[in-house]
Motif scaffolding. Structure first.
Motif, PDB file in Angstrom:
ATOM      1  N   ASP A 121       0.821  -1.202   0.000  1.00 16.24           N
ATOM      2  CA  ASP A 121       0.000   0.000   0.000  1.00 16.24           C
ATOM      3  C   ASP A 121       0.860   1.259   0.000  1.00 16.24           C
ATOM      4  N   SER A 122       1.923   1.242   0.758  1.00 15.23           N
ATOM      5  CA  SER A 122       2.814   2.421   0.786  1.00 15.23           C
ATOM      6  C   SER A 122       3.563   2.575  -0.542  1.00 15.23           C
TER       7      SER A 122
ATOM      8  N   ALA B 171       1.013   3.952  -3.003  1.00 17.14           N
ATOM      9  CA  ALA B 171       0.732   5.350  -2.649  1.00 17.14           C
ATOM     10  C   ALA B 171       1.874   6.262  -3.076  1.00 17.14           C
TER      11      ALA B 171
ATOM     12  N   ASP C  49      -0.815   9.182  -3.461  1.00 20.98           N
ATOM     13  CA  ASP C  49      -1.943   8.922  -2.562  1.00 20.98           C
ATOM     14  C   ASP C  49      -3.317   9.024  -3.242  1.00 20.98           C
TER      15      ASP C  49
ATOM     16  N   ARG D 200      -5.497   4.032  -2.952  1.00 18.37           N
ATOM     17  CA  ARG D 200      -5.144   3.323  -1.721  1.00 18.37           C
ATOM     18  C   ARG D 200      -5.415   1.839  -1.931  1.00 18.37           C
TER      19      ARG D 200
ATOM     20  N   SER E 217      -5.391  -0.462   0.247  1.00 12.85           N
ATOM     21  CA  SER E 217      -6.215  -1.009   1.322  1.00 12.85           C
ATOM     22  C   SER E 217      -7.708  -0.838   1.047  1.00 12.85           C
ATOM     23  N   GLU E 218      -8.083   0.167   0.256  1.00 11.14           N
ATOM     24  CA  GLU E 218      -9.487   0.340  -0.121  1.00 11.14           C
ATOM     25  C   GLU E 218      -9.877  -0.566  -1.276  1.00 11.14           C
TER      26      GLU E 218
END
Length: 134
Positions: free
Chosen positions: A69-70, A73, A78, A81, A83-84
């Motif tokens: 995720d990072s 991003a 950003d 995401r 995670s979404e």
């Protein structure tokens, strides 16, 4: 008509202590093949759902998803995401779609294989199966 299996059966000279039976599989019932392949594909669907869930839990516990995720991003500033996009509900929905597609494909494939075998038996004479009791 003599087949290779019959010739091999005649060449067998070893004596057995039990009773031996040789049967020839010359027909597979179409609906039985469909039902059996459907039940097998249901089992495969359950295994698929559980494996997707366990893989997601392992990736979450080892923080691989957080690192990915990072990285995403950083590349997208950003705006996306991970995670979404790849949360547990999305992963399980994807696993359900894959399971349903596998269910349909393997059921149809079982029916097609039974039909092809029934057509091939007319040419080959069937599959020779031997049973032996000890």
């Amino acid at each position: 008509m003599s087949t290779v299996a019959d010739k091999l059966a005649k060449k067998s000279t070893r004596k057995t202590s039990g009773k031996q039976v040789r049967l020839r599989l010359v027909y597979i019932d179409f609906w039985s093949a469909v039902k059996l392949s459907f039940l097998g594909s249901i089992a495969l669907a359950v295994v698929t759902m559980v494996s997707f869930f366990l893989i997601y839990l392992v990736l979450q516990a080892t923080s691989v998803l957080a690192k990915a995720d990072s990285i995403v991003a950083a590349f997208t500033d950003d705006s996306i995401r991970l995670s979404e996009v790849a949360g547990l509900p999305q992963v399980m929905a994807f696993a359900a779609v894959v399971s349903i597609l596998n269910l349909i494909v393997f059921t149809v494939l079982g029916a097609v294989v039974a039909g092809i075998y029934n057509l091939a038996v007319k040419v080959t004479g069937g599959l020779l199966v031997g049973f032996m009791s000890n």
